[in-house]
Write an enzyme that holds these catalytic residues in place. Structure first.
Site, short mmCIF file in Angstrom:
data_model
loop_
_atom_site.label_atom_id
_atom_site.label_comp_id
_atom_site.label_asym_id
_atom_site.label_seq_id
_atom_site.Cartn_x
_atom_site.Cartn_y
_atom_site.Cartn_z
N GLU A 120 39.90 77.19 43.43
CA GLU A 120 40.02 76.74 44.79
C GLU A 120 39.46 77.95 45.02
OE1 GLU A 120 43.96 77.11 46.39
OE2 GLU A 120 43.63 77.47 48.49
N ARG A 145 38.19 83.04 53.19
CA ARG A 145 38.65 83.57 53.79
C ARG A 145 37.85 84.56 53.55
NH1 ARG A 145 44.50 83.99 50.76
NH2 ARG A 145 44.48 81.76 51.07
N LYS A 177 49.86 70.91 48.39
CA LYS A 177 49.88 72.18 47.94
C LYS A 177 51.46 72.72 48.55
CE LYS A 177 47.84 76.06 48.71
NZ LYS A 177 46.29 76.93 48.38
C1 3PG Z 1 46.98 80.69 48.23
O1 3PG Z 1 46.30 80.33 49.15
O2 3PG Z 1 47.18 79.80 47.32
C2 3PG Z 1 47.36 81.72 48.19
O3 3PG Z 1 47.01 82.85 48.54
C3 3PG Z 1 47.25 82.02 46.46
O4 3PG Z 1 48.24 82.70 46.27
P1 3PG Z 1 48.87 84.59 45.48
O5 3PG Z 1 47.80 84.97 46.04
O6 3PG Z 1 49.94 84.66 45.92
O7 3PG Z 1 48.54 83.99 43.97
#
Ligand code: 3PG
Length: 222
Positions: free
Chosen positions: A52, A56, A139
């Site tokens: 993914e 951002r 999700k």
């Molecule tokens: C996401 O968008 O899925 C999260 O930012 C991932 O979470 P993490 O950085 O705590 O693994």
């Protein structure tokens, strides 16, 4: 599965079709376009199949394009907040779409684009809405803050057809517990390619952490 559920599922491309082989989903916030190619190499070397790429950073769409062109990865776009984001991501080569929260218009646009979508949910109300909108995989975000695997067990009970991709605060120690639940399609997280690792171009560590997670994922499957 009810007829209505099956009908709705048929109307929406199934994320299961793009999450083959591996239940580990590295979440990547790519700081620069030049990071994308060596990052893709490291992830593939570690055994990742799907990733993914979050929308951002200014480099995100270029990173989607570069990583999709690599060929060894099924690249999805995350942090897709609007229908327009979804269009841009698909145009760049994203083969699936994720959102941190639930937005019905974005889900609908993904359906029109024919791209599997995994919208974010954090409550039973949102899972129910997703089900009504024909979504088969959501999700769960932010998974650890919401209560971790216990929340998935609780949500899976009233929604037996729904599959979950938990992300948010997860690391390798908790992977087996998440993967142990049959409703979990895959587990996502940034720990395999954190901001610090990307900043320092530490591809060996990205590869090592990815391989460790993929091995745990494979053990979870067997
Ligand atoms: C996401 O968008 O899925 C999260 O930012 C991932 O979470 P993490 O950085 O705590 O693994």
């Amino acid at each position: 599965m009810t007829d209505a559920f099956a009908r709705r599922q048929n109307g929406t491309a199934d994320p299961a079709s793009v999450l083959p082989g591996s239940r580990i989903l590295p979440v990547l916030t790519v700081p620069s376009a030049t990071t994308a190619a060596p990052l893709a190499e490291a992830l593939v070397a570690g055994g990742a199949r799907c990733v993914e790429v979050t929308l951002r950073t200014p480099a995100a769409l270029e990173a989607v394009r570069t990583m999709a062109a690599h060929g060894g990865l099924c690249v999805g776009a995350g942090t897709v907040l609007t229908p327009e984001d979804a269009e841009r991501a698909v145009e760049a080569g994203a083969r699936f779409v994720l959102s941190p929260g639930y937005d019905a218009e974005t889900v609908e646009r993904c359906r029109l684009l024919g791209v599997p979508v995994m919208p974010g949910v954090a409550t039973a109300t949102e899972v129910q809405r997703a089900l009504r909108d024909g979504v088969s995989t959501v999700k769960l975000f932010p998974a650890e803050s919401l209560g971790g695997p216990a929340v998935i067990a609780a949500l899976a009970a009233p929604f037996p057809g729904m599959r979950f991709v938990p992300t948010g605060g997860i690391g390798p120690a908790r992977l087996p517990e998440y993967l142990g639940h049959p409703a979990v399609a895959a587990v996502g997280g940034s720990w395999m390619a954190s901001a610090a690792l990307l900043e320092s171009n530490d591809w060996a560590q990205v590869r090592r952490l990815t391989a460790e997670a993929v091995a745990i994922g494979e053990r979870g499957v067997s």
